[in-house]
Design a protein around this motif. Structure first.
Motif, PDB file in Angstrom:
ATOM      1  N   ASN A 161      14.680  -9.799   0.684  1.00  0.00           N
ATOM      2  CA  ASN A 161      14.547  -8.620   1.539  1.00  0.00           C
ATOM      3  C   ASN A 161      13.478  -7.708   0.974  1.00  0.00           C
ATOM      4  O   ASN A 161      12.974  -7.913  -0.142  1.00  0.00           O
ATOM      5  CB  ASN A 161      15.883  -7.905   1.699  1.00  0.00           C
ATOM      6  N   GLN A 162      13.156  -6.683   1.739  1.00  0.00           N
ATOM      7  CA  GLN A 162      12.051  -5.811   1.357  1.00  0.00           C
ATOM      8  C   GLN A 162      12.422  -4.913   0.183  1.00  0.00           C
ATOM      9  O   GLN A 162      11.563  -4.518  -0.613  1.00  0.00           O
ATOM     10  CB  GLN A 162      11.600  -4.974   2.580  1.00  0.00           C
ATOM     11  N   GLY A 163      13.723  -4.610   0.033  1.00  0.00           N
ATOM     12  CA  GLY A 163      14.154  -3.799  -1.115  1.00  0.00           C
ATOM     13  C   GLY A 163      13.872  -4.501  -2.433  1.00  0.00           C
ATOM     14  O   GLY A 163      13.365  -3.900  -3.381  1.00  0.00           O
ATOM     15  N   LEU A 164      14.175  -5.802  -2.479  1.00  0.00           N
ATOM     16  CA  LEU A 164      13.922  -6.570  -3.697  1.00  0.00           C
ATOM     17  C   LEU A 164      12.427  -6.707  -3.955  1.00  0.00           C
ATOM     18  O   LEU A 164      11.986  -6.711  -5.118  1.00  0.00           O
ATOM     19  CB  LEU A 164      14.561  -7.953  -3.570  1.00  0.00           C
ATOM     20  N   ALA A 165      11.644  -6.794  -2.840  1.00  0.00           N
ATOM     21  CA  ALA A 165      10.204  -6.916  -3.014  1.00  0.00           C
ATOM     22  C   ALA A 165       9.618  -5.629  -3.588  1.00  0.00           C
ATOM     23  O   ALA A 165       8.741  -5.653  -4.461  1.00  0.00           O
ATOM     24  CB  ALA A 165       9.548  -7.244  -1.673  1.00  0.00           C
ATOM     25  N   ILE A 166      10.151  -4.435  -3.143  1.00  0.00           N
ATOM     26  CA  ILE A 166       9.673  -3.153  -3.698  1.00  0.00           C
ATOM     27  C   ILE A 166      10.115  -3.014  -5.162  1.00  0.00           C
ATOM     28  O   ILE A 166       9.366  -2.506  -6.010  1.00  0.00           O
ATOM     29  CB  ILE A 166      10.193  -1.996  -2.844  1.00  0.00           C
ATOM     30  N   GLU A 167      11.310  -3.456  -5.428  1.00  0.00           N
ATOM     31  CA  GLU A 167      11.807  -3.405  -6.816  1.00  0.00           C
ATOM     32  C   GLU A 167      10.886  -4.199  -7.739  1.00  0.00           C
ATOM     33  O   GLU A 167      10.630  -3.800  -8.890  1.00  0.00           O
ATOM     34  CB  GLU A 167      13.226  -3.968  -6.880  1.00  0.00           C
ATOM     35  N   TYR A 186      11.133   4.584   3.224  1.00  0.00           N
ATOM     36  CA  TYR A 186      12.563   4.916   3.212  1.00  0.00           C
ATOM     37  C   TYR A 186      13.188   4.512   1.872  1.00  0.00           C
ATOM     38  O   TYR A 186      13.931   5.280   1.252  1.00  0.00           O
ATOM     39  CB  TYR A 186      13.254   4.190   4.370  1.00  0.00           C
ATOM     40  N   TYR A 187      12.884   3.307   1.400  1.00  0.00           N
ATOM     41  CA  TYR A 187      13.484   2.813   0.157  1.00  0.00           C
ATOM     42  C   TYR A 187      13.001   3.652  -1.039  1.00  0.00           C
ATOM     43  O   TYR A 187      13.786   4.023  -1.907  1.00  0.00           O
ATOM     44  CB  TYR A 187      13.109   1.349  -0.063  1.00  0.00           C
ATOM     45  N   LEU A 188      11.698   3.970  -1.076  1.00  0.00           N
ATOM     46  CA  LEU A 188      11.160   4.750  -2.206  1.00  0.00           C
ATOM     47  C   LEU A 188      11.759   6.143  -2.237  1.00  0.00           C
ATOM     48  O   LEU A 188      12.059   6.700  -3.294  1.00  0.00           O
ATOM     49  CB  LEU A 188       9.625   4.833  -2.092  1.00  0.00           C
ATOM     50  N   LYS A 190      14.657   7.031  -0.976  1.00  0.00           N
ATOM     51  CA  LYS A 190      16.077   6.941  -1.298  1.00  0.00           C
ATOM     52  C   LYS A 190      16.287   6.735  -2.805  1.00  0.00           C
ATOM     53  O   LYS A 190      17.232   7.279  -3.410  1.00  0.00           O
ATOM     54  CB  LYS A 190      16.691   5.773  -0.509  1.00  0.00           C
ATOM     55  N   THR A 191      15.419   5.930  -3.453  1.00  0.00           N
ATOM     56  CA  THR A 191      15.552   5.668  -4.898  1.00  0.00           C
ATOM     57  C   THR A 191      14.824   6.707  -5.741  1.00  0.00           C
ATOM     58  O   THR A 191      14.767   6.582  -6.970  1.00  0.00           O
ATOM     59  CB  THR A 191      14.990   4.281  -5.222  1.00  0.00           C
ATOM     60  N   LYS A 192      14.222   7.739  -5.053  1.00  0.00           N
ATOM     61  CA  LYS A 192      13.493   8.817  -5.728  1.00  0.00           C
ATOM     62  C   LYS A 192      12.359   8.286  -6.602  1.00  0.00           C
ATOM     63  O   LYS A 192      12.089   8.801  -7.689  1.00  0.00           O
ATOM     64  CB  LYS A 192      14.465   9.651  -6.568  1.00  0.00           C
ATOM     65  N   ARG A 193      11.674   7.243  -6.108  1.00  0.00           N
ATOM     66  CA  ARG A 193      10.534   6.674  -6.835  1.00  0.00           C
ATOM     67  C   ARG A 193       9.238   6.857  -6.030  1.00  0.00           C
ATOM     68  O   ARG A 193       8.254   6.177  -6.285  1.00  0.00           O
ATOM     69  CB  ARG A 193      10.788   5.178  -7.063  1.00  0.00           C
ATOM     70  N   ILE A 194       9.259   7.802  -5.072  1.00  0.00           N
ATOM     71  CA  ILE A 194       8.108   7.988  -4.190  1.00  0.00           C
ATOM     72  C   ILE A 194       6.859   8.405  -4.944  1.00  0.00           C
ATOM     73  O   ILE A 194       5.726   8.109  -4.550  1.00  0.00           O
ATOM     74  CB  ILE A 194       8.456   9.023  -3.077  1.00  0.00           C
ATOM     75  N   GLU A 195       7.036   9.105  -6.108  1.00  0.00           N
ATOM     76  CA  GLU A 195       5.898   9.580  -6.882  1.00  0.00           C
ATOM     77  C   GLU A 195       5.241   8.468  -7.693  1.00  0.00           C
ATOM     78  O   GLU A 195       4.138   8.645  -8.218  1.00  0.00           O
ATOM     79  CB  GLU A 195       6.340  10.710  -7.833  1.00  0.00           C
ATOM     80  N   ASP A 196       5.931   7.323  -7.819  1.00  0.00           N
ATOM     81  CA  ASP A 196       5.395   6.227  -8.638  1.00  0.00           C
ATOM     82  C   ASP A 196       4.525   5.263  -7.836  1.00  0.00           C
ATOM     83  O   ASP A 196       3.839   4.417  -8.418  1.00  0.00           O
ATOM     84  CB  ASP A 196       6.558   5.441  -9.267  1.00  0.00           C
ATOM     85  N   VAL A 197       4.592   5.379  -6.506  1.00  0.00           N
ATOM     86  CA  VAL A 197       3.914   4.391  -5.642  1.00  0.00           C
ATOM     87  C   VAL A 197       3.066   5.121  -4.599  1.00  0.00           C
ATOM     88  O   VAL A 197       3.386   6.230  -4.175  1.00  0.00           O
ATOM     89  CB  VAL A 197       4.954   3.483  -4.950  1.00  0.00           C
ATOM     90  N   LYS A 198       1.974   4.450  -4.174  1.00  0.00           N
ATOM     91  CA  LYS A 198       1.144   4.998  -3.088  1.00  0.00           C
ATOM     92  C   LYS A 198       0.797   3.890  -2.080  1.00  0.00           C
ATOM     93  O   LYS A 198       0.851   2.690  -2.410  1.00  0.00           O
ATOM     94  CB  LYS A 198      -0.137   5.601  -3.652  1.00  0.00           C
ATOM     95  N   ILE A 199       0.478   4.336  -0.862  1.00  0.00           N
ATOM     96  CA  ILE A 199       0.036   3.409   0.193  1.00  0.00           C
ATOM     97  C   ILE A 199      -1.482   3.453   0.257  1.00  0.00           C
ATOM     98  O   ILE A 199      -2.082   4.533   0.264  1.00  0.00           O
ATOM     99  CB  ILE A 199       0.629   3.790   1.561  1.00  0.00           C
ATOM    100  N   VAL A 200      -2.136   2.290   0.299  1.00  0.00           N
ATOM    101  CA  VAL A 200      -3.605   2.235   0.360  1.00  0.00           C
ATOM    102  C   VAL A 200      -4.023   1.542   1.662  1.00  0.00           C
ATOM    103  O   VAL A 200      -3.278   0.749   2.234  1.00  0.00           O
ATOM    104  CB  VAL A 200      -4.177   1.483  -0.859  1.00  0.00           C
ATOM    105  N   GLY A 201      -5.226   1.857   2.083  1.00  0.00           N
ATOM    106  CA  GLY A 201      -5.772   1.232   3.295  1.00  0.00           C
ATOM    107  C   GLY A 201      -5.170   1.791   4.572  1.00  0.00           C
ATOM    108  O   GLY A 201      -4.325   2.682   4.556  1.00  0.00           O
ATOM    109  N   GLU A 202      -5.632   1.253   5.685  1.00  0.00           N
ATOM    110  CA  GLU A 202      -5.166   1.667   7.005  1.00  0.00           C
ATOM    111  C   GLU A 202      -3.921   0.868   7.392  1.00  0.00           C
ATOM    112  O   GLU A 202      -3.687  -0.220   6.878  1.00  0.00           O
ATOM    113  CB  GLU A 202      -6.264   1.445   8.044  1.00  0.00           C
TER     114      GLU A 202
END
Length: 643
Positions: A161-167, A186-188, A190-202
């Motif tokens: 699942n996508q949760g395991l892939a983000i982990e 949503y997952y980031l 919820k796990t309060k890890r939003i500051e550790d990851v970014k989205i790149v590209g369009e």
């Protein structure tokens, strides 16, 4: 009244129940879903299966009155279960070309997109092709798997699942995660890890997110579409959507990007405003100068065009006068002033130049209603001279209506006088041909009179002689007087005067003049017409008939025949003159009316040309048919009523 109320309630319940069970073709619909695909579908920490898709399926179940069983499972297992027919529906699936070939898709639930997630310190990934040579995590069987599978030299780590892939990304097992944008955020969060990851590209693969059934299961698909339609119509769908997607998930990278764009825009606006203020006056001044130059050039061009139009109008060797719709003169040329001998000025009306005396007001009104008028008029000058003028009146058409008229005057006086001279010459030429025969006709009655006069001294006392003298001499004198009258009438120039022509009387005069020639060549004349009357000029008609019969006489060598017939046909008087003379060559038949064309040794070639012109002037028609060696037929048609 109370029984009626109870009956209404029973009917309502019956209708609702009937409607609810309209789609209950199975006891229970089995629905599969991903066990970890938030916020669409996931099992929470308490073991409850929830999410946007779960709420939509439950709402459809209630709306349609059908039983459903929602089964959370591994995503790849869900796809295989649907293909094997172990479940009826997968409640949420991103549509792709490949999936459309193996599943049936419902109407759209939401619009979905995929995104590339990387750790904050990653700066070399901006698009899919940058994933080459990296370890990348994705959900097994997800549409994102299709997006990145063809990237060269990529190490793909597929998770249930996508949760395991983000982990895997957060635990540094991979360099990037590719998956559903909303699920990842949503997952980031919820796990309060939003500051550790970014989205790149369009955003990638922006496409419809729908429910799916097994390929060919149109019945279940119809149930899904009807349920989606109803919950959207009654507002249930909007409530579910707001519950799960109403609050936007924080995307710090996107925020900074937006702030950067806004800052850039503000700087550009500020700089542009400053430069605009600095150069505004200068540019405005240049623009004003440019517009002024263009206006002057346009005005100069307009003035040149007006002068050119004026020169063109002045150079035309015909009179031109233009009137507006009220009858006022708006333009004219000098030729018109000189031709009409009128001091024409702009602002005058057609009443001021006496046009209305020649052209009626009704005729002008017809032109103003978009007709064209042509008319011949006579204009008397101060010295009494008469000008013959062809007047054409043409409408001046505006965008919506006729705005005026143009009168075009052509002076054909010289042509008319010259034409009359040619016609008169033709008459004299014809008389010259007839002179010998006419002299003989004059000599016969004179000889008879002279013989009686010579015998008077000897037989004056003879009663029988006196009776013959009193009877024969007056007859011969009348015969002589008639012949002279016909000659004078034929040779005298006359103005054209269309009137009723009595063909019986006219042909007698013509045949009287030609009688000596008939006798000389022993030509038999036959006539067949009764009270033939038509509308033409008498003198011109005599000349027409005379010219044709003279040509017939010339074509006959000896003992010939000329037939003259007439009748009414289609409101036309039809006169036919046939002779059994030598005829005309087929190659020359179209030239006989041409001026100066002749096949005679002593001819001038104007007789038939004048004849053709005179027929046309009298609104008639003339045609010739001939067979070489057999004879010639001339057909003339005149109107029987005035035009």
């Amino acid at each position: 009244m109370r029984y009626r109320g109870v009956l209404s309630i029973i009917l309502t319940i019956f209708i609702l129940v009937s409607e609810s069970y309209a789609y209950g073709y199975k006891e229970t619909l089995k629905i599969a879903g991903d066990n970890n695909y938030p916020p669409y579908e996931f099992v929470d920490e308490n073991g409850n299966y929830k999410g946007f898709n779960v709420d939509v399926m439950n709402a459809i179940s209630i709306e349609l009155g059908i039983d459903i069983e929602i089964i959370p499972m591994n995503w790849n297992d869900a796809l295989m279960s649907l293909r094997r027919g172990e479940v009826d529906i997968v409640q949420g699936m991103t549509k792709s070309l490949y999936r459309k070939s193996i599943f049936e898709f419902s109407n759209e639930l939401v619009i979905n997109s995929q995104a590339i997630f990387v750790r904050k310190d990653t700066s070399f990934v901006t698009e899919v092709k940058d994933l080459s040579g990296l370890k990348v995590a994705c959900q097994k069987g997800d549409v994102s798997d299709e997006l990145i599978r063809n990237v060269s030299d990529i190490t793909l780590l597929e998770k249930e699942n996508q949760g395991l892939a983000i982990e895997a990304l957060l635990n540094n097992e991979v360099d990037a995660f590719v998956g559903n944008r909303l699920t990842g955020l949503y997952y980031l969060q919820k796990t309060k890890r939003i500051e550790d990851v970014k989205i790149v590209g369009e955003p990638m693969h922006t496409i419809q997110y729908c429910s799916a059934t097994k390929k060919g299961d149109k019945e279940t698909l119809a149930i899904l579409n009807e349920g989606i339609k109803r919950i959207k119509k009654n507002g249930t769908y909007d409530k579910i959507y707001k519950k799960w997607f109403g609050e936007s998930f924080s995307d710090t990278n996107e925020k900074w990007k937006q702030l950067f764009y806004i800052a850039q825009i503000m700087i550009i606006i500020t700089l542009g405003f400053t430069l605009s203020v600095y150069y505004w006056n200068k540019r405005l001044k240049k623009e004003v100068e440019k517009q002024t130059r263009e206006i002057k050039e346009k005005q100069k061009e307009i003035d040149q065009n007006d002068r050119l139009k004026g020169k063109i109008i002045e150079s035309i060797i015909s009179g031109i006068i233009a009137f507006d719709s009220t009858g006022k003169i708006i333009n004219f040329n000098s030729f018109a002033k000189n031709l009409l001998e009128v001091d024409i000025q702009e602002g005058m009306t057609w009443h001021d130049i006496d046009i209305y005396e020649r052209i009626k007001v009704e005729e002008i009104k017809r032109v103003l209603s978009n007709e064209t008028l042509k008319k011949s008029i006579q204009w008397k000058l101060r010295n009494g001279e008469i000008k013959y003028i062809d007047c054409s009146i043409i409408p001046i058409k505006g965008p919506e209506c006729v705005e005026g008229v143009i009168m075009y005057f052509y002076d054909y006086t010289k042509e008319k006088n010259l034409n009359e001279m040619i016609i008169h010459h033709d008459k004299m030429q014809a008389l010259g041909k007839l002179s010998a025969g006419v002299a003989h006709e004059l000599r016969n009655p004179l000889t008879s009179v002279k013989a009686f006069i010579d015998m008077i001294p000897e037989k004056i006392d003879n009663i029988n002689f006196r009776e013959q003298l009193m009877r024969i001499v007056p007859q011969e004198l009348n015969r002589l007087n008639n012949l002279v009258s016909v000659l004078l009438d034929y040779s005298r120039p006359k103005e054209s005067n269309p009137q009723e022509v009595y063909f019986d009387e006219l042909i007698k005069d013509v045949l009287l003049l030609l009688n000596p020639h008939f006798k000389k060549k022993e030509i038999k004349i036959t006539q067949k017409f009764n009270n033939l009357i038509f509308w033409a000029d008498v003198s011109q008609t005599k000349q027409i008939i005379l010219n044709i019969i003279v040509n017939s006489i010339d074509a006959i060598v000896k003992k010939g025949r000329i037939d003259i017939t007439g009748h009414i046909e289609d409101d036309k008087a039809v006169i036919r003159i046939w002779d059994n003379g030598c005829g005309i060559n087929k190659s020359n038949i179209n030239k006989v009316f041409d001026p100066f064309y002749t096949s005679k040794k002593d001819g001038y070639g104007i007789g038939l040309s004048i004849t053709h012109q005179l027929v046309q002037e009298n609104k008639g028609e003339i045609s010739i048919k001939s067979v070489k060696g057999e004879g010639t037929l001339v057909t003339i048609r005149f109107p029987i009523y005035p035009d």
